[in-house]
Design a protein around this motif. Structure first.
Motif, short mmCIF file in Angstrom:
data_model
loop_
_atom_site.label_atom_id
_atom_site.label_comp_id
_atom_site.label_asym_id
_atom_site.label_seq_id
_atom_site.Cartn_x
_atom_site.Cartn_y
_atom_site.Cartn_z
N LYS A 91 0.70 -1.35 0.00
CA LYS A 91 0.02 -0.07 -0.01
C LYS A 91 0.64 1.28 -0.03
O LYS A 91 1.66 1.62 0.67
CB LYS A 91 -0.73 0.17 0.99
N VAL A 93 0.31 5.47 0.74
CA VAL A 93 -0.52 6.47 1.30
C VAL A 93 0.33 7.70 0.97
O VAL A 93 1.32 8.01 1.33
CB VAL A 93 -0.48 6.24 2.85
N TYR A 244 -3.56 4.96 -1.32
CA TYR A 244 -4.71 5.65 -0.49
C TYR A 244 -4.16 7.13 -0.53
O TYR A 244 -2.94 7.42 -0.42
CB TYR A 244 -4.55 4.84 0.87
N HIS A 257 -9.81 5.54 -2.76
CA HIS A 257 -8.62 5.05 -3.17
C HIS A 257 -8.76 3.88 -4.11
O HIS A 257 -9.98 3.69 -4.45
CB HIS A 257 -8.05 4.33 -1.73
N THR A 259 -8.16 0.09 -5.02
CA THR A 259 -8.19 -1.30 -4.27
C THR A 259 -8.25 -2.48 -5.09
O THR A 259 -9.26 -2.85 -5.78
CB THR A 259 -9.18 -1.50 -3.11
#
Length: 402
Positions: A91, A93, A244, A257, A259
């Motif tokens: 992930k 951010v 994200y 976001h 996914t």
């Protein structure tokens, strides 16, 4: 006692994980899970994004932080043991504006305090190495963040309960709870089940079922619908892993976001709009009873006074695909309205205190022989097995519920 019967209301992932944990912890105990629907994992679990959160966001020392980090490790092991999907796709951010860098730094320190494994800061150049189509000026990278299939996990938990001699009784909407000598009688119309102890994991209906148990009225559940777009199959290559935004600490939702799912699809979203029914998965689903309950609760008006601007923006995104995708383009600039189609939606059972505060942490109450889970939002699916350990200890008398 080994010959006890433990009842659980709710066959979502938390209820089923708890039933499984009790059966393991107390061999010989009979576990009965009572579910109003005709299948398990119909509501929040069945509409989950599938992300296994690493513990980045949660306040150090909170139940969310503690149980998320513990939950990841046991969930990973369980999936590996049962051959269930579990892919560590990582992930990012991403900060897209300079005023987000301070929040990103605070998030980094929070994640370090939570012992998130292998988390690191990455530069603008490194972002594009990890995600060639992503934008942003800096990011945090969590390589161990994963995706899985939570409904499949829930079904496996149900099998474990049945294999231990327990039961998952479907089509059993709870209508009353009555104290009887040495236990509790759980009724669904004329049908009755007697249990020695009862655990309430009723999700979207947790406050209503807790009221049957004579628990205090607060917090109340406010349903928020999260709507998704889906990248068209030919555009799923725009992202490799999870992308994200840096979250706004004033609001409990993470923002739009990207996914990837275990089936190869990629969701974009969700937004967060007030649903007009507890099970309001579509804009047209309206429950006068649920709306009346919201209108009569002072906390609803206090919440609205604080967050009305955000609410208007979220509803705009719900009605306009272009508005929805405007935020998404900040993180993947190459994505546009023509690259997506409408996807599904989920409804989050968000607990709300009477002062208008959206409850952030898990909240569990003890009422005599009844343990009531009153707030279990994300990362409840990630943490489900650790939450189950916590609930089982509380319900069986080995810990204090909070």
């Amino acid at each position: 006692m080994a010959d006890e019967t433990i009842g659980i209301v709710g066959a979502g992932i938390v209820g089923l994980a708890t039933g499984r944990e009790i059966a393991l912890r107390r061999p010989g105990t009979r576990v009965v899970v009572l579910e109003k629907e005709r299948a398990v994992a119909v509501h929040q679990t069945g509409h989950n994004s599938g992300v296994v959160h690493a513990g980045i966001y949660y306040a150090p020392g909170s139940l969310k932080a503690e149980l998320c980090v513990r939950g990841v490790s046991v969930l990973r092991e369980y999936c590996q043991d049962r051959g269930l999907p579990y892919a560590e796709i990582g992930k990012l951010v991403v900060a897209v504006r300079g005023d987000e860098l301070g929040r990103m730094e605070n998030l980094y320190e929070r994640a370090r305090n939570n012992h998130v494994p292998e988390l690191r800061k990455v530069s603008k150049e490194e972002i594009t190495e990890l995600e060639p189509h992503a934008g942003g000026i800096a990011a945090l990278y969590s390589p161990r963040t994963a995706i899985t299939d939570y409904p499949a996990i829930a079904r496996e938990f149900a099998k474990d309960i049945e294999a231990s001699g327990g039961e998952v009784r479907l089509g059993f909407p709870v209508t009353s709870l009555t104290d009887v000598p040495g236990g509790i009688e759980v009724a669904s119309g004329q049908d009755r089940v007697r249990v020695d102890r009862l655990i309430l994991c009723a999700g979207l209906h947790s406050d209503a079922v807790a009221k049957l148990a004579q628990d205090k009225r607060e917090p109340r559940i406010v349903p928020f619908r999260g709507e998704y777009m889906l990248l068209k199959p030919e555009r799923t290559g725009l992202v490799r892993g999870l992308v994200y935004p840096v979250p706004d600490p004033r609001y409990p939702f993470l923002g739009v976001h990207f996914t990837p799912r275990v089936d190869g699809s990629v969701e974009v979203g969700p937004n967060a709009v007030l649903a007009l029914a507890r099970e309001g998965y579509t804009l047209g689903r309206i429950s006068p009873k649920d709306l009346a309950g919201l209108a009569a609760y002072p906390g609803s008006w206090r919440m609205a006074a604080r967050h009305w601007r955000t609410g208007i923006r979220e509803y705009h995104g719900s009605l306009s695909r272009a508005a929805f995708m405007k935020d998404a383009k900040l993180y993947v600039p190459g994505v546009g309205v023509s690259d997506v189609v409408r996807g599904g939606a989920g409804v989050r059972a968000q607990a709300l205190d009477v002062d208008g505060t959206l409850v952030d942490d898990f909240r569990i109450h003890q009422v005599g022989r009844i343990t009531a889970v009153r707030n279990a939002p994300s990362p409840a699916a990630t943490a489900s097995m650790a939450i189950a350990e916590h609930i089982a200890a509380a319900a069986l008398g080995n810990a204090s519920a909070i």
